[in-house]
Design a protein around this motif. Structure first.
Motif, short mmCIF file in Angstrom:
data_model
loop_
_atom_site.label_atom_id
_atom_site.label_comp_id
_atom_site.label_asym_id
_atom_site.label_seq_id
_atom_site.Cartn_x
_atom_site.Cartn_y
_atom_site.Cartn_z
N ALA A 1 0.85 -1.20 0.00
CA ALA A 1 0.00 0.00 0.00
C ALA A 1 0.88 1.24 0.00
CB ALA A 1 -0.93 0.01 1.22
N ALA A 2 0.40 2.29 -0.65
CA ALA A 2 1.10 3.58 -0.70
C ALA A 2 0.05 4.68 -0.65
CB ALA A 2 1.94 3.69 -1.97
N SER A 3 0.39 5.83 -0.10
CA SER A 3 -0.60 6.90 0.02
C SER A 3 -0.16 8.15 -0.72
CB SER A 3 -0.88 7.24 1.49
OG SER A 3 0.25 7.82 2.10
N LEU A 4 -1.15 8.92 -1.18
CA LEU A 4 -0.90 10.15 -1.93
C LEU A 4 -0.63 11.30 -0.97
CD1 LEU A 4 -2.45 8.41 -4.12
CD2 LEU A 4 -3.23 10.58 -5.04
N ASN A 5 0.21 12.22 -1.45
CA ASN A 5 0.50 13.46 -0.75
C ASN A 5 0.47 14.61 -1.75
OD1 ASN A 5 1.46 12.64 2.12
ND2 ASN A 5 2.57 11.26 0.76
N HIS A 6 0.26 15.82 -1.26
CA HIS A 6 0.32 16.98 -2.15
C HIS A 6 1.70 17.10 -2.81
CE1 HIS A 6 -3.52 18.46 -0.46
NE2 HIS A 6 -3.61 19.07 -1.63
N HIS A 7 2.71 16.53 -2.16
CA HIS A 7 4.04 16.52 -2.77
C HIS A 7 4.02 15.89 -4.16
CE1 HIS A 7 8.44 16.26 -2.86
NE2 HIS A 7 8.30 15.04 -3.31
N ASP A 8 3.15 14.89 -4.35
CA ASP A 8 3.06 14.23 -5.66
C ASP A 8 2.51 15.18 -6.72
OD1 ASP A 8 3.93 11.63 -4.68
OD2 ASP A 8 2.02 11.58 -3.64
N LEU A 9 1.54 16.00 -6.34
CA LEU A 9 1.02 17.01 -7.28
C LEU A 9 2.08 18.06 -7.59
CD1 LEU A 9 -2.67 17.75 -6.21
CD2 LEU A 9 -1.88 16.81 -8.39
N TRP A 10 2.80 18.50 -6.56
CA TRP A 10 3.83 19.51 -6.78
C TRP A 10 4.92 18.94 -7.70
CZ3 TRP A 10 2.68 24.27 -6.07
CH2 TRP A 10 1.84 24.66 -5.03
N SER A 11 5.22 17.65 -7.56
CA SER A 11 6.22 17.03 -8.44
C SER A 11 5.78 17.12 -9.90
CB SER A 11 6.43 15.57 -8.05
OG SER A 11 7.00 15.47 -6.76
N LEU A 12 4.50 16.87 -10.15
CA LEU A 12 3.97 16.95 -11.51
C LEU A 12 4.01 18.38 -12.04
CD1 LEU A 12 0.94 14.52 -11.14
CD2 LEU A 12 2.90 14.19 -12.66
N ARG A 13 4.04 19.36 -11.14
CA ARG A 13 4.17 20.77 -11.55
C ARG A 13 5.63 21.16 -11.76
NH1 ARG A 13 -0.18 21.61 -7.48
NH2 ARG A 13 -2.03 22.33 -8.60
N GLY A 14 6.56 20.28 -11.38
CA GLY A 14 7.97 20.57 -11.56
C GLY A 14 8.65 21.16 -10.34
N VAL A 15 7.97 21.14 -9.19
CA VAL A 15 8.57 21.64 -7.95
C VAL A 15 9.40 20.52 -7.32
CG1 VAL A 15 8.13 22.59 -5.66
CG2 VAL A 15 6.65 23.23 -7.59
N GLY A 16 10.70 20.70 -7.29
CA GLY A 16 11.59 19.68 -6.75
C GLY A 16 11.88 18.54 -7.72
N LEU A 17 11.35 18.63 -8.91
CA LEU A 17 11.55 17.57 -9.92
C LEU A 17 11.75 18.23 -11.27
CD1 LEU A 17 11.54 14.54 -10.62
CD2 LEU A 17 9.06 14.74 -10.98
N GLY A 18 12.91 17.99 -11.87
CA GLY A 18 13.23 18.59 -13.16
C GLY A 18 12.99 17.64 -14.31
#
Length: 320
Positions: A39-56
């Motif tokens: 099992a794994a859970s979602l966090n807003h961090h995952d949405l921010w990653s898709l926006r390019g925050v902290g992920l290039g």
């Protein structure tokens, strides 16, 4: 193996970059191990990653997901601490601290590789779904309350934005620890849920509270910042770990902060030791994460859409 991953960066429409499909098996480097994700859970961090925050773009494609519980290579039930390189275990001496999905493939997959040091035993009292909620949002709330706000039983705490993962965790943990918890939400149904979880009072954002509080747990940011500052007693503490409504409030309230000698403390995630304490606290006191919904991994997009729309109350969990 099947996974949910960021294939593209889109700051305005982040879900455009989410893909579900086959990805390579995780590569294991020295000092690392592979966990079969249950099992794994979602966090807003995952949405921010898709926006390019902290992920290039150079790191794409990147399997998303920070939190997970599963089975290690020896058949043990484990929980992942998702901060990589906190103490240097499993990484180079000059490698900075990071969270899964910033530099390393994440947990929304059948298997994930992490440093062996990052594994903790899953308490038998917690299901895989419950345990998977704890390493990011619940650990963040635990550190905000008990390490950075330094509140004690009987103290009063305002939690802004009831319904989000960190805010919901703070309400449940605070009530279980004997704090007098007040909460806010734009949604009347979420205010009622906050009361059901142990909050003494629930109010609309910006609404005048019956009394000032010892500490504020702030994850909303710009929209609630002024209310948070004005709600504190002299000498009170505002702990902030996120800014889902934006990082730049219209008024910083600096005069109130210095005149009332308020403390403003930034907080990010937590330590492995704090996660161990959180797991023990939940097991011993019967505290359980609030789960909004459980979806199979191949329906991850539904979970992302719910979180992006602010429709959830508690955690969205993906099962593998």
């Amino acid at each position: 193996m099947f996974a949910a991953y960021a294939a593209r960066i889109d700051p305005d429409q982040p879900l455009n970059g989410l893909e579900l499909g086959e990805r390579p098996e995780p590569a294991v480097r020295p000092g690392w191990t592979t966990v079969t994700v249950k099992a794994a859970s979602l966090n807003h961090h995952d949405l921010w990653s898709l926006r390019g925050v902290g992920l290039g773009e150079e790191s794409l494609p990147m399997i998303l997901g920070c939190d997970a519980a599963g089975i290690d290579e020896d058949g043990n039930e484990v929980v992942l601490h998702s901060v990589i390189g906190q103490t240097g275990h499993g990484v180079g001496p000059d490698e900075p601290r990071s969270i899964l999905t910033e530099r390393y493939q994440g947990t929304f997959a059948e298997r994930v590789a992490v440093p062996t040091w990052n594994l903790l035993p899953k308490p038998k009292e917690l299901s895989f779904e419950e345990a998977a909620c704890l390493p990011t949002a619940w650990l963040t709330a635990y550190r905000m309350l008990f390490t950075n706000a330094s509140v004690r039983p009987g103290d009063s705490v305002l939690v802004q934005g009831a319904g989000g993962g960190v805010a919901t965790a703070a309400i449940v943990l605070g009530a279980a620890a004997g704090l007098r918890v007040l909460a806010t939400s734009r949604d009347e149904a979420k205010r009622k849920r906050a009361l059901d979880l142990g909050a003494e009072g629930a109010y609309a954002p910006g609404e005048r509270l019956p009394r000032r509080v010892d500490a504020v747990i702030e994850t909303v940011g710009a929209a609630t910042w002024s209310h948070s500052v004005k709600s504190l007693k002299p000498g009170g503490t505002l702990v902030i770990s996120g800014a889902t409504s934006g990082p730049n409030p219209k008024a910083t309230e600096l005069n109130r902060i210095f005149f009332l000698e308020l403390k403003v403390i930034g907080s990010t995630m937590g330590t492995k030791e704090e996660l161990e304490d959180l797991l023990s606290f939940c097991a011993a006191r019967g505290v359980r994460p609030v789960i909004d919904s459980v979806l199979p991994l191949d329906r991850a997009r539904e979970g992302f859409e719910k979180m992006a729309g602010g429709e959830q109350f508690g955690k969205v969990v993906l099962t593998v």
